[in-house]
Structure formats: C-alpha cells, structure tokens
Design a protein around this motif. Sequence first.
Motif, PDB file in Angstrom:
ATOM      1  N   GLY A 215      -1.604  -5.661  -8.447  1.00  0.00           N
ATOM      2  CA  GLY A 215      -2.614  -5.759  -7.395  1.00  0.00           C
ATOM      3  C   GLY A 215      -2.307  -4.935  -6.161  1.00  0.00           C
ATOM      4  N   VAL A 216      -1.574  -3.828  -6.327  1.00  0.00           N
ATOM      5  CA  VAL A 216      -1.231  -2.977  -5.189  1.00  0.00           C
ATOM      6  C   VAL A 216      -1.577  -1.523  -5.506  1.00  0.00           C
ATOM      7  N   VAL A 217      -1.580  -0.683  -4.481  1.00  0.00           N
ATOM      8  CA  VAL A 217      -1.846   0.745  -4.627  1.00  0.00           C
ATOM      9  C   VAL A 217      -0.536   1.500  -4.395  1.00  0.00           C
ATOM     10  N   PRO A 218      -0.116   2.338  -5.365  1.00  0.00           N
ATOM     11  CA  PRO A 218       1.165   3.032  -5.212  1.00  0.00           C
ATOM     12  C   PRO A 218       1.079   4.218  -4.259  1.00  0.00           C
ATOM     13  N   ALA A 219       2.184   4.486  -3.568  1.00  0.00           N
ATOM     14  CA  ALA A 219       2.281   5.658  -2.704  1.00  0.00           C
ATOM     15  C   ALA A 219       3.553   6.446  -2.979  1.00  0.00           C
ATOM     16  N   GLY A 220       4.680   5.750  -3.160  1.00  0.00           N
ATOM     17  CA  GLY A 220       5.947   6.411  -3.384  1.00  0.00           C
ATOM     18  C   GLY A 220       6.667   5.836  -4.583  1.00  0.00           C
ATOM     19  N   VAL A 221       7.676   6.579  -5.065  1.00  0.00           N
ATOM     20  CA  VAL A 221       8.489   6.123  -6.184  1.00  0.00           C
ATOM     21  C   VAL A 221       9.966   6.349  -5.847  1.00  0.00           C
ATOM     22  N   SER A 222      10.821   5.571  -6.490  1.00  0.00           N
ATOM     23  CA  SER A 222      12.266   5.730  -6.321  1.00  0.00           C
ATOM     24  C   SER A 222      12.960   5.247  -7.578  1.00  0.00           C
ATOM     25  N   ALA A 223      14.113   5.845  -7.861  1.00  0.00           N
ATOM     26  CA  ALA A 223      15.014   5.268  -8.856  1.00  0.00           C
ATOM     27  C   ALA A 223      15.794   4.165  -8.165  1.00  0.00           C
ATOM     28  N   SER A 224      16.209   3.189  -8.946  1.00  0.00           N
ATOM     29  CA  SER A 224      17.081   2.123  -8.457  1.00  0.00           C
ATOM     30  C   SER A 224      18.240   2.024  -9.439  1.00  0.00           C
ATOM     31  N   VAL A 225      19.454   2.064  -8.907  1.00  0.00           N
ATOM     32  CA  VAL A 225      20.652   2.008  -9.744  1.00  0.00           C
ATOM     33  C   VAL A 225      21.522   0.855  -9.263  1.00  0.00           C
ATOM     34  N   GLU A 226      22.094   0.138 -10.234  1.00  0.00           N
ATOM     35  CA  GLU A 226      22.992  -0.976  -9.918  1.00  0.00           C
ATOM     36  C   GLU A 226      24.285  -0.811 -10.719  1.00  0.00           C
ATOM     37  N   PHE A 227      25.400  -0.745 -10.008  1.00  0.00           N
ATOM     38  CA  PHE A 227      26.709  -0.624 -10.641  1.00  0.00           C
ATOM     39  C   PHE A 227      27.355  -1.993 -10.793  1.00  0.00           C
ATOM     40  N   ALA A 228      28.216  -2.141 -11.812  1.00  0.00           N
ATOM     41  CA  ALA A 228      29.037  -3.345 -11.961  1.00  0.00           C
ATOM     42  C   ALA A 228      30.300  -3.239 -11.117  1.00  0.00           C
ATOM     43  N   THR A 229      30.716  -2.008 -10.798  1.00  0.00           N
ATOM     44  CA  THR A 229      31.938  -1.772 -10.026  1.00  0.00           C
ATOM     45  C   THR A 229      31.587  -1.012  -8.750  1.00  0.00           C
ATOM     46  N   ALA A 230      31.972  -1.551  -7.608  1.00  0.00           N
ATOM     47  CA  ALA A 230      31.558  -1.004  -6.313  1.00  0.00           C
ATOM     48  C   ALA A 230      32.075   0.407  -6.046  1.00  0.00           C
ATOM     49  N   THR A 231      33.158   0.812  -6.681  1.00  0.00           N
ATOM     50  CA  THR A 231      33.738   2.123  -6.399  1.00  0.00           C
ATOM     51  C   THR A 231      33.184   3.239  -7.286  1.00  0.00           C
ATOM     52  N   ASP A 232      32.287   2.927  -8.204  1.00  0.00           N
ATOM     53  CA  ASP A 232      31.708   3.935  -9.091  1.00  0.00           C
ATOM     54  C   ASP A 232      30.733   4.827  -8.330  1.00  0.00           C
ATOM     55  N   GLU A 233      30.555   6.055  -8.827  1.00  0.00           N
ATOM     56  CA  GLU A 233      29.662   7.028  -8.193  1.00  0.00           C
ATOM     57  C   GLU A 233      28.961   7.861  -9.246  1.00  0.00           C
ATOM     58  N   GLY A 234      27.923   8.552  -8.799  1.00  0.00           N
ATOM     59  CA  GLY A 234      27.204   9.439  -9.697  1.00  0.00           C
ATOM     60  C   GLY A 234      26.283  10.368  -8.930  1.00  0.00           C
ATOM     61  N   VAL A 235      25.521  11.135  -9.678  1.00  0.00           N
ATOM     62  CA  VAL A 235      24.486  11.997  -9.132  1.00  0.00           C
ATOM     63  C   VAL A 235      23.177  11.600  -9.803  1.00  0.00           C
ATOM     64  N   VAL A 236      22.148  11.435  -9.008  1.00  0.00           N
ATOM     65  CA  VAL A 236      20.836  11.092  -9.533  1.00  0.00           C
ATOM     66  C   VAL A 236      19.916  12.290  -9.311  1.00  0.00           C
ATOM     67  N   THR A 237      19.230  12.698 -10.371  1.00  0.00           N
ATOM     68  CA  THR A 237      18.322  13.842 -10.322  1.00  0.00           C
ATOM     69  C   THR A 237      16.882  13.361 -10.468  1.00  0.00           C
ATOM     70  N   TYR A 238      16.026  13.841  -9.574  1.00  0.00           N
ATOM     71  CA  TYR A 238      14.584  13.574  -9.677  1.00  0.00           C
ATOM     72  C   TYR A 238      13.902  14.882 -10.075  1.00  0.00           C
ATOM     73  N   ILE A 239      13.016  14.800 -11.036  1.00  0.00           N
ATOM     74  CA  ILE A 239      12.150  15.927 -11.377  1.00  0.00           C
ATOM     75  C   ILE A 239      10.715  15.392 -11.390  1.00  0.00           C
ATOM     76  N   ARG A 240      10.000  15.658 -10.300  1.00  0.00           N
ATOM     77  CA  ARG A 240       8.571  15.329 -10.272  1.00  0.00           C
ATOM     78  C   ARG A 240       7.853  16.532 -10.873  1.00  0.00           C
ATOM     79  N   TRP A 241       7.070  16.297 -11.929  1.00  0.00           N
ATOM     80  CA  TRP A 241       6.446  17.401 -12.651  1.00  0.00           C
ATOM     81  C   TRP A 241       4.919  17.283 -12.637  1.00  0.00           C
ATOM     82  N   GLY A 242       4.282  18.392 -12.961  1.00  0.00           N
ATOM     83  CA  GLY A 242       2.823  18.418 -13.033  1.00  0.00           C
ATOM     84  C   GLY A 242       2.158  18.215 -11.692  1.00  0.00           C
ATOM     85  N   PRO A 243       2.456  19.060 -10.709  1.00  0.00           N
ATOM     86  CA  PRO A 243       1.810  18.879  -9.405  1.00  0.00           C
ATOM     87  C   PRO A 243       0.316  19.160  -9.491  1.00  0.00           C
TER      88      PRO A 243
END
Length: 150
Positions: free
Chosen positions: A109-137
């Motif tokens: 029942g809402v209208v979308p405006a933005g998007v995001s990835a959400s990541v949850e680690f089991a270990t607080a010291t872990d790290e990574g790189v997240v890549t977004y590819i928005r396609w089809g403009p």
Amino acid sequence: MSVSVQATNRFRANNAVKLYDFDPDGVNPVDVAWVPFKDFFGLVVGFFRTIGVGAVDGFKILANTKEDGSGTDVEVKAHALASQPDAVGDQIWLEMAAEEVRQACTDAGVVPAGVSASVEFATATDEGVVTYIRWGPRFAKDGLTADVVA
C-alpha cells in the motif's frame, strides 16, 4: 570517421554502476545506500567478501517511499543464502525488475521512490564491497556511471 561519446560510453550511458565499501562494524542489518529508482527498469546488487569468514545472515533489496530511505521500507527480494559467501573473494548476486518493486509496494500500500541493498553479518568485524547496477534507464545519457575519486 569520428565516434560519438554515446557510442564509446555505451555501457556507462545505459547503466548506473557504483561500488560501496561495506564495513558496518556490527551484526544488525544495514542499508548500504539508498538510490533513486523511478527511471530504471532493474537493479542488480552484488556482495563481494573482502574481510572475514563469518556468515551473511541477510542480503536483501528494499524499496522505500522516500529516495533517501527515510520513509517506509518494503522488502522486495531476499537472497536464499543457500551457499554462504564466507571466504575472501566469494560473491553473491541479487537481481530484480521494476515490476517486482511496484508489486511489493502495491501489496504494502505504498509508492516506491528509492531502493537499497541491506546486508547483515553474523560477525561484526567482517567487511565487503557492495555493487549496484541500475540498468535500463528511461533515457540513456553519458555519465550514468561516473568516475568517483577523492
């Protein structure tokens, strides 16, 4: 024969790609970066492990009623995490189409405006790189994928 900028930047004019250093220093779900989505047909999000060997407890794509994520969140898609990216160099991917965002938000029942990835680690010291590819403009244009330097 001259080549137009559009021809030499075909990928970068038709995709908005950005990489995010992901180091949340915690084990709660963290929204990586809210981006506008209304003018794109799809989104691919990748997670690449750089530090740590703990589990990824959650990897999702969220929509929100505000482009900056300050409104109401709606879960659009979640990775099954059947195979854990628990070694440096492991990567996992999620892809969704604009129709999936619209359907999830219509159901909520809402209208979308933005998007995001959400990541949850089991270990607080872990790290990574997240890549977004928005396609089809809606309109291809030079600079959708831009250099980012400090």
